[in-house]
Design a protein around this motif. Structure first.
Motif, mmCIF file in Angstrom:
data_model
loop_
_atom_site.group_PDB
_atom_site.id
_atom_site.type_symbol
_atom_site.label_atom_id
_atom_site.label_comp_id
_atom_site.label_asym_id
_atom_site.label_seq_id
_atom_site.Cartn_x
_atom_site.Cartn_y
_atom_site.Cartn_z
ATOM 1 N N ALA A 232 0.726 -1.284 -0.062
ATOM 2 C CA ALA A 232 0.038 0.073 0.153
ATOM 3 C C ALA A 232 1.013 1.300 0.098
ATOM 4 O O ALA A 232 0.487 2.189 -0.624
ATOM 5 C CB ALA A 232 -1.006 -0.047 1.247
ATOM 6 N N VAL B 97 -0.776 -6.001 -4.407
ATOM 7 C CA VAL B 97 -1.017 -6.259 -2.878
ATOM 8 C C VAL B 97 -1.292 -7.757 -2.404
ATOM 9 O O VAL B 97 -0.289 -8.121 -1.443
ATOM 10 C CB VAL B 97 -2.156 -5.383 -2.229
ATOM 11 C CG1 VAL B 97 -2.544 -5.912 -0.794
ATOM 12 C CG2 VAL B 97 -1.998 -3.973 -2.354
ATOM 13 N N ARG C 229 1.813 1.954 -3.226
ATOM 14 C CA ARG C 229 0.865 2.226 -4.441
ATOM 15 C C ARG C 229 0.512 1.233 -5.366
ATOM 16 O O ARG C 229 0.359 1.263 -6.229
ATOM 17 C CB ARG C 229 1.029 3.492 -4.707
ATOM 18 C CG ARG C 229 1.124 4.863 -3.871
ATOM 19 C CD ARG C 229 0.565 6.201 -4.304
ATOM 20 N NE ARG C 229 0.294 6.812 -3.299
ATOM 21 C CZ ARG C 229 -0.949 6.834 -2.758
ATOM 22 N NH1 ARG C 229 -1.927 6.361 -3.248
ATOM 23 N NH2 ARG C 229 -1.339 7.690 -1.526
ATOM 24 N N PHE C 230 0.964 -0.162 -4.964
ATOM 25 C CA PHE C 230 0.705 -1.123 -5.627
ATOM 26 C C PHE C 230 -1.052 -1.117 -6.023
ATOM 27 O O PHE C 230 -1.578 -0.920 -5.197
ATOM 28 C CB PHE C 230 1.023 -2.591 -5.134
ATOM 29 C CG PHE C 230 2.749 -2.711 -5.112
ATOM 30 C CD1 PHE C 230 3.281 -1.670 -5.782
ATOM 31 C CD2 PHE C 230 3.108 -3.747 -4.844
ATOM 32 C CE1 PHE C 230 4.941 -1.790 -5.522
ATOM 33 C CE2 PHE C 230 4.617 -3.816 -4.706
ATOM 34 C CZ PHE C 230 5.312 -2.962 -5.210
ATOM 35 N N ASP C 231 -1.513 -2.168 -7.154
ATOM 36 C CA ASP C 231 -2.672 -2.355 -7.297
ATOM 37 C C ASP C 231 -3.175 -3.509 -6.229
ATOM 38 O O ASP C 231 -2.221 -4.168 -5.688
ATOM 39 C CB ASP C 231 -3.187 -2.418 -8.523
ATOM 40 C CG ASP C 231 -2.488 -3.727 -9.397
ATOM 41 O OD1 ASP C 231 -2.069 -4.545 -8.516
ATOM 42 O OD2 ASP C 231 -2.672 -3.797 -10.569
ATOM 43 N N LEU C 232 -4.546 -3.881 -6.335
ATOM 44 C CA LEU C 232 -5.008 -4.902 -5.682
ATOM 45 C C LEU C 232 -4.240 -6.284 -5.614
ATOM 46 O O LEU C 232 -3.843 -6.698 -4.606
ATOM 47 C CB LEU C 232 -6.484 -5.078 -6.009
ATOM 48 C CG LEU C 232 -7.111 -6.524 -5.342
ATOM 49 C CD1 LEU C 232 -7.034 -6.213 -3.884
ATOM 50 C CD2 LEU C 232 -8.445 -6.470 -5.695
ATOM 51 N N PHE D 214 -5.710 -4.498 2.681
ATOM 52 C CA PHE D 214 -6.089 -3.575 1.430
ATOM 53 C C PHE D 214 -7.230 -2.880 1.559
ATOM 54 O O PHE D 214 -7.104 -1.815 1.266
ATOM 55 C CB PHE D 214 -6.021 -4.561 0.058
ATOM 56 C CG PHE D 214 -6.432 -3.827 -1.096
ATOM 57 C CD1 PHE D 214 -5.617 -2.939 -1.860
ATOM 58 C CD2 PHE D 214 -7.890 -3.747 -1.560
ATOM 59 C CE1 PHE D 214 -5.862 -2.374 -2.877
ATOM 60 C CE2 PHE D 214 -8.254 -3.416 -2.645
ATOM 61 C CZ PHE D 214 -7.282 -2.488 -3.403
ATOM 62 N N ALA E 166 -6.440 -0.478 4.172
ATOM 63 C CA ALA E 166 -5.275 0.847 3.954
ATOM 64 C C ALA E 166 -6.219 1.791 2.711
ATOM 65 O O ALA E 166 -5.741 2.819 2.559
ATOM 66 C CB ALA E 166 -4.407 0.370 3.064
ATOM 67 N N LYS E 167 -7.191 1.307 2.230
ATOM 68 C CA LYS E 167 -7.853 2.372 1.131
ATOM 69 C C LYS E 167 -8.443 3.453 2.175
ATOM 70 O O LYS E 167 -8.833 4.591 1.588
ATOM 71 C CB LYS E 167 -9.072 1.548 0.672
ATOM 72 C CG LYS E 167 -8.845 0.519 -0.383
ATOM 73 C CD LYS E 167 -8.430 0.884 -1.610
ATOM 74 C CE LYS E 167 -9.602 1.540 -2.308
ATOM 75 N NZ LYS E 167 -9.024 1.962 -3.855
#
Lengths: 199, 199, 199
Positions: free
Chosen positions: C24, C33, C27-30, C77, C80-81
């Protein structure tokens, strides 16, 4: 020659080329190019074989795979001496290799009677790991972590192989359609810069 | 103690020192130094044993190898506290370790009746991998990819071991000459900055 | 459910969360993660199983481990959003995972009658490797090499498990006290920035 083997061989060739392209972009020398081609092409399958305790490794049992990796890497080295290879070529070659190893890895794990989750993870590991190790060795953030649909493409193909096999589709139809699925998802992601939710 | 074992032990010691030198240059603490020494010294042999499915691993079967790695790393840590170790020392220690593991790795694979290509690749993997993992852990571009003759030195030694064994040279002569060959090629490359064709 | 298994499961969950936190932060995508969560959580145990030639791997034999890794990563994930996760949270989660895998790895190696040095190294490898591979994939210098007591915490726990087992302490007391020891040493190191002699 079985379709599974043909796909594996094809995946080795394109991943070797993708490795050579990345090496060329980083101005590695000839041996650096060959090492990166070899590791990219055979790294995913090696990891899969180690994790599944398959012995001997595929490229030790059948050295043709190793020769194809080295030969493809060398051919791309020669080409890159004379032609500027665009970054986009790396992305597309990587996508085709990803598709090939995803479907072959999933089927190989299923042939060893692995549970569904493990089969899917092996397909993804085979498909993804070669590119990850290639990018780490070239000291770049792996493609997989950039914000476009990457592992998702692999996952969709692995799930498709798993389900289509469960429902009794024959290997040829299952592998061919799974391969096309991964390639299409990935090409679309590159073309239209699709991305998953992130931060 | 066989010559093969002596060379392996020697390679462990110098690679451990090379790892400790790189750790010192990056200002790691004592344990960082020991970890990098251990991984550099035993990483190549571990990869070789995993790929060849040799079990138990050499340093598990014979913990002396692990003690030598840790001891050599610790000795170099103490030395580096008092003396500034030049980068050149890392290059030369790395060259000697490369030579030792290349020849021992190739012979070990041949003793398991591997085909020539696999024996040569195992020699190169044993020789190169410890240094690659050392450089990756220190977040540097691996030495192997810099533009001087590196993998080529390893390749020449592995090929020499393979051919000299094929032609019936005894182990002592074959290992000794192969070791010297790699050291000479690599030292010459460092001294005169030889390089292969690149981009 | 044995205490050893419970500790392993707990370690998988917290290391998966640590992996997701680092993903996170980058800033990786889902899927990035999930991959980083999976590799962090199961990397150390996988390395241990490969080095000890244990087959099938723990998460292949028992897919619950893989589901826990993916589930914990996904939960983090989502969290962390909505919440900014501080770097300190990564440090503490990492410390707890380090403790769990150090004690379980050491005991597993001892249950296979490994010599003391190997058992201690396996404990350390299990504890440390997941975090190292996590940091390498995120292209950061591994936590272990920063100048605070890290591997030392793992070492103290592994030595404690080894000695307490040698002196006949039962598994419950030995594992619990070893786990607490590693957590305390590491928390103290984070809180007061303890460090070992370096350069």
């Amino acid at each position: 020659m079985s379709l599974l083997y043909a796909i594996e061989l094809f995946g080795v060739a394109v991943f070797a080329m993708a490795g050579a392209i990345e090496a060329a972009r980083n101005r590695f020398d000839l041996f650096g190019v060959l090492v990166l081609a070899f590791v990219s092409a055979l790294g995913g399958g090696t990891l899969r074989d180690l994790l599944l305790d398959r012995s001997p490794l595929s490229w030790i049992a059948d050295t043709r795979l190793a020769y194809v990796a080295l030969g493809s890497g060398f051919a791309m080295f020669l080409l890159a001496k004379f032609v500027r290879i665009p970054f986009r070529a790396l992305l597309y070659a990587d996508a085709v290799g990803l598709a090939a190893f995803t479907v072959s890895g999933t089927l190989i794990a299923m042939n060893q009677s692995m549970p569904g989750l493990v089969a899917v993870l092996m397909g993804m590991a085979s498909g993804i790991f070669g590119g990850v190790i290639r990018d780490i060795m070239a000291n770049e953030i792996p493609l997989i972590f950039r914000r476009d649909v990457y592992a998702t493409a692999s996952l969709s193909g692995a799930l498709w192989i798993y389900w289509s096999q469960m429902f009794g589709l024959n290997d040829t139809a299952s592998l061919t359609s799974g391969f096309i699925l991964v390639v299409l998802v990935r090409f679309a992601a590159i073309r239209w810069q699709l991305s998953l939710p992130g931060f």
